[in-house]
Design an enzyme around this catalytic site. Structure first.
Site, PDB file in Angstrom:
ATOM      1  N   GLU A   1      64.118  46.798  47.667  1.00  0.00           N
ATOM      2  CA  GLU A   1      62.901  47.366  48.266  1.00  0.00           C
ATOM      3  C   GLU A   1      62.778  46.709  49.620  1.00  0.00           C
ATOM      4  O   GLU A   1      62.484  45.513  49.725  1.00  0.00           O
ATOM      5  CB  GLU A   1      61.698  47.095  47.364  1.00  0.00           C
ATOM      6  CG  GLU A   1      60.502  47.992  47.676  1.00  0.00           C
ATOM      7  CD  GLU A   1      59.650  47.451  48.806  1.00  0.00           C
ATOM      8  OE1 GLU A   1      59.797  47.960  49.946  1.00  0.00           O
ATOM      9  OE2 GLU A   1      58.868  46.523  48.572  1.00  0.00           O
TER      10      GLU A   1
ATOM     11  N   CYS B   1      55.205  46.577  53.681  1.00  0.00           N
ATOM     12  CA  CYS B   1      56.220  47.561  54.039  1.00  0.00           C
ATOM     13  C   CYS B   1      55.697  48.987  53.946  1.00  0.00           C
ATOM     14  O   CYS B   1      56.314  49.908  54.474  1.00  0.00           O
ATOM     15  CB  CYS B   1      57.474  47.381  53.184  1.00  0.00           C
ATOM     16  SG  CYS B   1      57.126  47.204  51.436  1.00  0.00           S
TER      17      CYS B   1
ATOM     18  N   GLU C   1      60.031  47.914  62.441  1.00  0.00           N
ATOM     19  CA  GLU C   1      58.991  47.340  61.602  1.00  0.00           C
ATOM     20  C   GLU C   1      58.454  46.068  62.254  1.00  0.00           C
ATOM     21  O   GLU C   1      59.163  45.081  62.408  1.00  0.00           O
ATOM     22  CB  GLU C   1      59.538  47.022  60.210  1.00  0.00           C
ATOM     23  CG  GLU C   1      58.452  46.567  59.250  1.00  0.00           C
ATOM     24  CD  GLU C   1      58.962  46.379  57.833  1.00  0.00           C
ATOM     25  OE1 GLU C   1      58.269  46.785  56.899  1.00  0.00           O
ATOM     26  OE2 GLU C   1      60.074  45.820  57.675  1.00  0.00           O
TER      27      GLU C   1
ATOM     28  N   LYS D   1      63.562  33.525  42.275  1.00  0.00           N
ATOM     29  CA  LYS D   1      63.504  32.694  43.479  1.00  0.00           C
ATOM     30  C   LYS D   1      62.403  33.240  44.373  1.00  0.00           C
ATOM     31  O   LYS D   1      62.537  34.297  44.983  1.00  0.00           O
ATOM     32  CB  LYS D   1      64.820  32.692  44.247  1.00  0.00           C
ATOM     33  CG  LYS D   1      64.856  31.555  45.289  1.00  0.00           C
ATOM     34  CD  LYS D   1      65.770  31.833  46.458  1.00  0.00           C
ATOM     35  CE  LYS D   1      65.138  32.636  47.552  1.00  0.00           C
ATOM     36  NZ  LYS D   1      64.000  31.942  48.257  1.00  0.00           N
TER      37      LYS D   1
END
Length: 456
Positions: free
Chosen positions: A232, A266, A358, A157
């Site tokens: 992750e 990331c 983040e 997906k």
């Protein structure tokens, strides 16, 4: 409110509609998993050499379409053409690397009393891969390539905003001779197709790359079903510059360590930690480098940074850079497109949200530290632990600090984090499990132990 029946793909650089794609329903996911399970049984029964040969053929077909895939990535994700070519090439390389592991996926013979003990590494079955929008092609392949090589089927997906390269890869897989239904792509909404994939009893493992918030939700649902999961997730990676480093080299490398892919990475080194005795000099070198980064048309070979993925992502980035902060900016185009300029934040509290959360955009904070102990303290002062860099000429310091920093992937005098041949993954809330590297295939297998008595 029901989810829309279609996904609309926008070009982030122009805001023009690139395509509309049907959004998969729960019934679509169920049907795909059933088909995948049937295809997987035949795939696992193939001789390993035949599986390896088909994966190499898949890699070769991808290699023949690198430019097409790269340009499609530019249109749907806004990546610079140079980055997009690398991403398409990485898919090819991952398939080749995984193919090389098929015939070396071996168990062990363990010494025991009274007989022989052997282990087998057997495929799990159907793997659900939920890929992100920041690196749509390579991260999909991080799960796809080793899972197929280990004898599994894959239902992928892609992210709602970037389904096109995934759909094209599925077509190229069939062209290469990969059995029908072994690799299927189901574009759809996370709350519909994503949840259905996570919750489906026929899916043996979920591989997810995305936000920590969503990763926690997926982990919870997988725990309820005792389903394997690799996550992750987010990062807030440090770039630690010691006074004994090559300051000019460290400053020259710093801009693209957080501006590559418009900071939507990331692993981006968004916390630049500089020893106080060289802080002013480093900043003098860093600011012109950030301001000189060329932001613009992703198809222009000279462009270094493109747009953010969406209007919503731009608003999230803006929300982190509040009016009370000391900000140094580069330039970005005006008009259509989801543009945001390269941005440095200085003179900031190390505990401020922009320094600990983040941002996932082209924004970095620059913070001073006193000594090695202080550097490690600051480097570890977040909930994340994915990546980071250390700049020093002292080999002993490089090793000491590397061992002390709680992160899964560190570079010394470099910002290179990811290679298909080495493990990748995070500490703390940056994730669970490891991808890539020599052990990637084993993450998609179950270990079976068999004891054979030799006693009369």
């Amino acid at each position: 409110m029901p989810a829309p029946a279609e996904l609309t793909v926008l070009n982030p650089a122009t805001e023009e509609v690139v395509a509309t794609v049907p959004a998969a329903t729960r019934d679509d996911v169920d049907a795909a998993v059933v088909r995948a399970a049937a295809a997987q049984r035949g795939w696992a029964a193939l001789p390993p050499a035949d599986r390896a040969r088909l994966l190499r053929r898949f890699a070769a077909v991808v290699d023949g379409h690198l430019d097409e895939l790269a340009r499609l990535e530019v249109r749907e994700a806004g990546h610079t053409i140079g980055n997009a070519r690398w991403e398409a090439g990485n898919v090819r390389d991952l398939l080749d690397f995984a193919a090389g592991g098929v015939e070396r996926l071996s168990g062990r013979q363990i010494p025991v009393t009274g007989g022989i003990d052997i282990t087998f590494l057997e495929p799990l079955g159907v793997i659900g891969v939920i890929a992100p929008w920041n690196f749509p092609m390579p991260i999909a392949a991080w799960g796809l390539a080793p899972a197929l090589a280990a004898g599994n089927a894959v239902v992928l997906k892609p992210a709602e905003t970037t389904p096109l390269t995934a759909l094209r890869l599925a077509e190229l897989a069939l062209e290469a001779g990969i059995p029908e239904h072994l690799f299927q792509v189901l574009p759809g909404h996370g709350a519909v197709a994503g949840d259905a994939l996570v919750e489906h009893p026929g899916v043996a493992k979920i591989v997810f790359t995305g936000s920590t918030r969503v990763g926690k939700q997926i982990m919870s649902k997988c725990a309820d079903r005792v389903k394997r999961v690799t996550l992750e997730l987010g990062g807030k990676s440090p770039n630690v510059v010691f006074a004994d480093a090559d300051i000019e080299a460290a400053a020259a490398a710093a801009p693209m360590s957080f501006l590559d892919n418009t900071g939507q990475d990331c692993c981006a080194r968004t916390r630049i930690l500089v020893q106080r005795s060289v802080y002013d000099r480093f900043l003098e070198l860093l600011v012109p480098g950030v301001r000189s980064v060329r932001v613009g048309d992703p198809l222009d070979e000279k462009t270094q940074m493109g747009p953010l993925i969406s209007r919503a992502q731009r608003e999230r980035v803006r929300a982190h850079v509040t009016d009370d902060l000391t900000v140094i900016r580069g330039t970005a185009p005006e008009g259509p497109g989801f543009w945001y300029p390269p941005t440095l934040v200085t003179d900031v509290d190390p505990t401020a949200p922009v320094a600990t959360e983040e941002v996932f955009g082209p924004v970095a904070v620059v913070l001073p530290f006193e000594d090695e102990e202080d550097a490690v303290r600051l480097a570890n002062a977040t909930d994340y632990g994915l990546s980071g860099s250390l700049w020093t000429r002292d080999v002993g310091r490089a090793l000491r600090v590397s061992r002390a920093v709680a992160a899964g992937n560190l570079s010394v005098n470099s910002h290179s984090s990811v290679r298909y041949s080495t493990p990748f993954g995070g500490y703390k809330q940056s994730g669970l499990g490891r991808e890539l590297g020599p052990d990637a295939l084993t993450a998609f297998t179950e270990t079976k132990n068999v004891f054979i008595s030799t006693e009369a």
